[in-house]
Design an enzyme around this catalytic site. Structure first.
Site, PDB file in Angstrom:
ATOM      1  N   ARG A 152       5.378  39.248  -5.999  1.00  0.00           N
ATOM      2  CA  ARG A 152       4.408  39.655  -4.980  1.00  0.00           C
ATOM      3  C   ARG A 152       3.294  40.525  -5.563  1.00  0.00           C
ATOM      4  O   ARG A 152       2.313  40.782  -4.892  1.00  0.00           O
ATOM      5  CB  ARG A 152       5.114  40.432  -3.861  1.00  0.00           C
ATOM      6  CG  ARG A 152       6.130  39.644  -3.070  1.00  0.00           C
ATOM      7  CD  ARG A 152       6.489  40.374  -1.778  1.00  0.00           C
ATOM      8  NE  ARG A 152       7.102  41.657  -2.036  1.00  0.00           N
ATOM      9  CZ  ARG A 152       8.408  41.879  -2.030  1.00  0.00           C
ATOM     10  NH1 ARG A 152       9.235  40.886  -1.810  1.00  0.00           N
ATOM     11  NH2 ARG A 152       8.895  43.082  -2.247  1.00  0.00           N
ATOM     12  N   ARG A 163      -4.594  40.792 -12.388  1.00  0.00           N
ATOM     13  CA  ARG A 163      -5.934  40.224 -12.256  1.00  0.00           C
ATOM     14  C   ARG A 163      -6.704  40.370 -13.562  1.00  0.00           C
ATOM     15  O   ARG A 163      -6.649  41.413 -14.205  1.00  0.00           O
ATOM     16  CB  ARG A 163      -6.703  40.922 -11.131  1.00  0.00           C
ATOM     17  CG  ARG A 163      -6.023  40.775  -9.778  1.00  0.00           C
ATOM     18  CD  ARG A 163      -6.929  41.240  -8.659  1.00  0.00           C
ATOM     19  NE  ARG A 163      -6.257  41.107  -7.376  1.00  0.00           N
ATOM     20  CZ  ARG A 163      -6.038  42.097  -6.529  1.00  0.00           C
ATOM     21  NH1 ARG A 163      -6.460  43.320  -6.822  1.00  0.00           N
ATOM     22  NH2 ARG A 163      -5.419  41.897  -5.393  1.00  0.00           N
ATOM     23  N   ARG A 173      17.313  50.916   1.497  1.00  0.00           N
ATOM     24  CA  ARG A 173      16.765  52.110   0.876  1.00  0.00           C
ATOM     25  C   ARG A 173      16.054  52.904   1.964  1.00  0.00           C
ATOM     26  O   ARG A 173      15.480  52.328   2.898  1.00  0.00           O
ATOM     27  CB  ARG A 173      15.772  51.762  -0.233  1.00  0.00           C
ATOM     28  CG  ARG A 173      16.357  50.958  -1.361  1.00  0.00           C
ATOM     29  CD  ARG A 173      17.365  51.738  -2.179  1.00  0.00           C
ATOM     30  NE  ARG A 173      16.722  52.738  -3.027  1.00  0.00           N
ATOM     31  CZ  ARG A 173      17.373  53.613  -3.772  1.00  0.00           C
ATOM     32  NH1 ARG A 173      18.693  53.650  -3.747  1.00  0.00           N
ATOM     33  NH2 ARG A 173      16.717  54.484  -4.522  1.00  0.00           N
ATOM     34  N   ARG A 213       5.636  58.367  -5.467  1.00  0.00           N
ATOM     35  CA  ARG A 213       4.192  58.446  -5.260  1.00  0.00           C
ATOM     36  C   ARG A 213       3.855  59.655  -4.409  1.00  0.00           C
ATOM     37  O   ARG A 213       4.725  60.249  -3.769  1.00  0.00           O
ATOM     38  CB  ARG A 213       3.661  57.175  -4.603  1.00  0.00           C
ATOM     39  CG  ARG A 213       4.189  56.896  -3.201  1.00  0.00           C
ATOM     40  CD  ARG A 213       3.641  55.573  -2.679  1.00  0.00           C
ATOM     41  NE  ARG A 213       4.074  55.294  -1.312  1.00  0.00           N
ATOM     42  CZ  ARG A 213       3.672  54.261  -0.583  1.00  0.00           C
ATOM     43  NH1 ARG A 213       2.811  53.399  -1.099  1.00  0.00           N
ATOM     44  NH2 ARG A 213       4.107  54.076   0.634  1.00  0.00           N
ATOM     45  N   GLU A 258       6.958  61.125  -1.970  1.00  0.00           N
ATOM     46  CA  GLU A 258       7.971  60.184  -1.488  1.00  0.00           C
ATOM     47  C   GLU A 258       9.109  60.071  -2.494  1.00  0.00           C
ATOM     48  O   GLU A 258       8.885  59.858  -3.683  1.00  0.00           O
ATOM     49  CB  GLU A 258       7.369  58.796  -1.263  1.00  0.00           C
ATOM     50  CG  GLU A 258       6.451  58.710  -0.066  1.00  0.00           C
ATOM     51  CD  GLU A 258       6.041  57.285   0.250  1.00  0.00           C
ATOM     52  OE1 GLU A 258       6.724  56.341  -0.228  1.00  0.00           O
ATOM     53  OE2 GLU A 258       5.040  57.103   0.961  1.00  0.00           O
ATOM     54  N   TYR A 291      12.172  42.251   4.887  1.00  0.00           N
ATOM     55  CA  TYR A 291      10.974  43.072   4.741  1.00  0.00           C
ATOM     56  C   TYR A 291       9.807  42.304   5.352  1.00  0.00           C
ATOM     57  O   TYR A 291       9.499  41.182   4.941  1.00  0.00           O
ATOM     58  CB  TYR A 291      10.679  43.384   3.273  1.00  0.00           C
ATOM     59  CG  TYR A 291       9.440  44.228   3.131  1.00  0.00           C
ATOM     60  CD1 TYR A 291       9.502  45.603   3.332  1.00  0.00           C
ATOM     61  CD2 TYR A 291       8.200  43.647   2.882  1.00  0.00           C
ATOM     62  CE1 TYR A 291       8.364  46.386   3.255  1.00  0.00           C
ATOM     63  CE2 TYR A 291       7.060  44.418   2.805  1.00  0.00           C
ATOM     64  CZ  TYR A 291       7.142  45.782   2.980  1.00  0.00           C
ATOM     65  OH  TYR A 291       6.013  46.562   2.929  1.00  0.00           O
ATOM     66  N   ASP A 329       5.694  42.604   6.661  1.00  0.00           N
ATOM     67  CA  ASP A 329       4.448  43.333   6.868  1.00  0.00           C
ATOM     68  C   ASP A 329       4.122  43.349   8.363  1.00  0.00           C
ATOM     69  O   ASP A 329       4.637  42.544   9.144  1.00  0.00           O
ATOM     70  CB  ASP A 329       3.311  42.676   6.085  1.00  0.00           C
ATOM     71  CG  ASP A 329       3.395  42.963   4.595  1.00  0.00           C
ATOM     72  OD1 ASP A 329       3.887  44.047   4.225  1.00  0.00           O
ATOM     73  OD2 ASP A 329       2.971  42.102   3.793  1.00  0.00           O
TER      74      ASP A 329
END
Length: 383
Positions: free
Chosen positions: A173, A177, A249, A279, A300, A348, A350
């Site tokens: 995922r 680039r 988690r 993060r 986090e 999961y 979005d």
């Protein structure tokens, strides 16, 4: 007088299904165990700074589904927002996802796109023909140096296990680039709700056919007066976890405030394994159209989810999938209940997919009722 639809959970799934069914003439009751609507995308103003805070961590809306984009904008104006993530590794700051700037910075090069592509291919372990694990996927496509710097430590912290124990699909995922595009997402529609997600969900729920009861955990006798139940809580919780608990988690947040601009970006990943958090998010940067002197940050920390914790990320490894199959088989024997959303289907999802599936589920229910057909336990299969 009983309600003909009972929905458990006032997050995105419950709100969207409730609104669709209320508009079709059904009477809807939504029960929510927490003291607020909108689930994990709940937002609220910090009284100290005025910053709009994503209470359960940042939620960034991105989609190629124009129908869903139009749906959310009908309830709250979305303003432009691009997620441009930075990462600290080895005492330096880089741009994520890995792009041409990251490659040139990291290796001290000035490569053009074609040169960079060839350079990374030379770094890659081409002996790995069919990557099965996260580690194999990373070594095959970016090589050991970038894997060690950006993926290995972060992944160990996020998932609590070595990357060789995780499936390759997790890394698939994440893009690499060979240009200078640092937009984390490649979707056509990206933005943030001007007044926050909770106000957006409140608009969805604002219908005379919907009753919402907060601070109200589900009890089995609530279903007695319902013609149908939509369950957006954890699938295993519906059965009292009697076959065992599905693995998740969870996240712990260490909140702190500062004056001014703390880190200059919304998201800074910490890739080194010795840094305990994954993060730092600085929430005022998620609403760049606003100006605030103060700032709210979250560190986090990821860990295994206990019985009293908020589940975030389904683990879905072999052991969990075996248990999931048992729960799914059991759920499919039931009548009068449909399991929905991230927790109800143990996937999961979005936000845009959650909304699309909720719309599909509500419409499936209406078609089933019109045709005198039974509503399945899952409109979207967990397996």
């Amino acid at each position: 007088m009983g309600k003909d639809i009972l929905i458990v959970g006032a997050g995105l799934s419950g709100a969207v299904i409730g609104r669709e069914l209320a508009e079709a003439g059904h009477s809807v009751r939504i029960v929510e165990a927490r003291d607020h609507i909108a689930g994990n995308c709940h937002t609220e103003r910090c009284p100290e700074t005025g910053v709009m805070v994503h209470v359960y961590g940042p939620h960034i809306f991105h989609t190629d589904d124009t129908g869903v984009w139009d749906y959310v904008n009908a309830h709250m104006r979305f303003l432009p927002y691009k997620n441009r993530v930075k990462a600290q590794s080895g005492g330096r700051v880089f741009s994520l996802p890995i792009n041409l700037l990251t490659i040139n910075q990291f290796f001290g090069q000035t490569l053009r796109p074609a040169e960079a592509r060839a350079f990374i291919e030379a770094q890659a372990d081409t002996t790995i023909e069919d990557p099965q694990t996260f580690e194999e996927q990373a070594l095959r496509f970016v090589g050991p140096a970038l894997y060690e710097a950006f993926f290995k430590g972060y992944t160990q912290k996020q998932w609590g296990c070595h990357p060789r124990e995780l499936p390759a699909a997790i890394l698939k995922r994440l893009p690499v680039r060979f240009n200078y595009d640092d937009d984390y997402f490649a979707h056509r529609h990206q933005g943030m709700p001007e007044g926050g997600y909770t106000e957006m969900v409140a608009s969805i729920l604002d219908h005379p056919g919907i009753e919402v009861a907060l601070n109200t955990p589900y009890a089995p006798d609530m279903a007695d007066d319902a013609d149908h139940v939509f369950w957006s809580g954890p699938l295993d919780a519906y059965f009292g976890h009697d076959l065992g608990r599905l693995g998740y988690r969870t996240l712990d947040f260490e909140r702190f405030t500062e004056q001014g601009d703390y880190q200059g970006c919304a998201v800074m990943n910490y890739c080194d394994a010795e840094v305990p958090f994954t993060r730092i998010t600085e929430h005022k940067h998620f609403a760049p159209w606003e100006t605030h002197e103060g700032s709210v940050m979250y560190r986090e920390f990821s860990r295994a989810c206990g019985p009293d914790d908020i589940p975030y990320y389904p683990i879905r490894q072999v052991e969990e999938k075996t248990l999931l199959r048992d729960y799914v088989t059991r759920a499919e024997t039931l009548a009068g209940v449909t399991f929905v959303g991230r927790l109800g289907t143990y996937r999961y999802l979005d936000m845009d997919v959650t909304i699309r599936e909720a719309l599909d589920t509500a419409r499936h229910f209406l078609r089933s009722r019109a045709g005198n057909k039974a509503m399945p336990a899952f409109v979207h299969a967990p397996l």
